[in-house]
Design a protein around this motif. Structure first.
Motif, PDB file in Angstrom:
ATOM      1  N   LEU A   5       0.863  -1.173   0.000  1.00 26.73           N
ATOM      2  CA  LEU A   5       0.000   0.000   0.000  1.00 26.73           C
ATOM      3  C   LEU A   5       0.899   1.222   0.000  1.00 26.73           C
ATOM      4  N   ILE A   6       0.344   2.366  -0.270  1.00 23.40           N
ATOM      5  CA  ILE A   6       1.171   3.564  -0.409  1.00 23.40           C
ATOM      6  C   ILE A   6       0.962   4.521   0.749  1.00 23.40           C
ATOM      7  N   LEU A   7       2.080   4.947   1.332  1.00 26.23           N
ATOM      8  CA  LEU A   7       2.116   6.015   2.319  1.00 26.23           C
ATOM      9  C   LEU A   7       2.649   7.207   1.551  1.00 26.23           C
ATOM     10  N   ALA A   8       1.758   8.055   1.076  1.00 19.94           N
ATOM     11  CA  ALA A   8       2.136   9.113   0.144  1.00 19.94           C
ATOM     12  C   ALA A   8       2.469  10.403   0.870  1.00 19.94           C
ATOM     13  N   VAL A   9       3.458  11.102   0.366  1.00 21.72           N
ATOM     14  CA  VAL A   9       3.804  12.424   0.861  1.00 21.72           C
ATOM     15  C   VAL A   9       3.197  13.408  -0.122  1.00 21.72           C
ATOM     16  N   ALA A  10       2.184  14.129   0.323  1.00 21.80           N
ATOM     17  CA  ALA A  10       1.457  15.042  -0.551  1.00 21.80           C
ATOM     18  C   ALA A  10       1.875  16.482  -0.282  1.00 21.80           C
ATOM     19  N   PHE A  33       4.399  -3.240   7.758  1.00 20.84           N
ATOM     20  CA  PHE A  33       4.413  -1.862   8.233  1.00 20.84           C
ATOM     21  C   PHE A  33       2.972  -1.382   8.122  1.00 20.84           C
ATOM     22  N   SER A  34       2.361  -0.853   9.198  1.00 18.91           N
ATOM     23  CA  SER A  34       0.956  -0.461   9.135  1.00 18.91           C
ATOM     24  C   SER A  34       0.638   0.633  10.148  1.00 18.91           C
ATOM     25  N   GLY A 117       7.503  -0.991   2.150  1.00 15.14           N
ATOM     26  CA  GLY A 117       6.357  -0.116   2.046  1.00 15.14           C
ATOM     27  C   GLY A 117       6.710   1.111   1.224  1.00 15.14           C
ATOM     28  N   TYR A 118       5.775   2.027   1.126  1.00 18.26           N
ATOM     29  CA  TYR A 118       5.981   3.270   0.392  1.00 18.26           C
ATOM     30  C   TYR A 118       5.603   4.447   1.275  1.00 18.26           C
TER      31      TYR A 118
END
Length: 119
Positions: A5-10, A33-34, A117-118
């Motif tokens: 899944l993506i942990l995005a930096v916006a 990682f969650s 992860g991302y």
């Protein structure tokens, strides 16, 4: 096989983003990682904004949080056991891959295999 899944930096928009400096916890356990603790929901990453800090919290196992080679956001927690934490503040908008050096590998092309992860 775990679906990443993506942990995005916006990029933040508007004046309110200038004062936003949140810390998002990502739990490190088993081979995941969650943002959800084990047993409290699905494995899920979070969306963060420029200037936010991710705090990885080790719950089980010997793991690391290591950015892939060539990433403009470079970080490496080294190997840690619980109870440990590692923090990194992101300054650029984008999506960044990271992995555990004992349970994953860097593919050399901005991606990983195994535990990762991302952001």
């Amino acid at each position: 096989m775990r679906t990443a899944l993506i942990l995005a930096v916006a990029a933040g928009l508007g004046a309110s983003s200038m004062t936003r400096a949140a810390t998002v916890e990502v739990f490190v356990f088993n081979f995941d990682f969650s943002v959800n603790m084990p047993g409290s929901g699905p494995v899920e990453d979070a969306v963060i904004f420029e200037g936010d800090t991710v705090r990885w919290v080790w719950l089980t196992g010997l793991h690391s949080v290591t950015s892939v080679v060539g990433s403009s956001e470079s970080f490496d927690s080294d190997l840690l056991l619980p109870p440990s934490t590692f923090e990194y503040t992101f300054s650029n908008a984008g999506t960044y891959a990271y992995y555990c050096i004992t349970h994953g590998s860097d593919n050399g092309d901005g991606t990983f295999d195994g535990m990762g992860g991302y952001v």
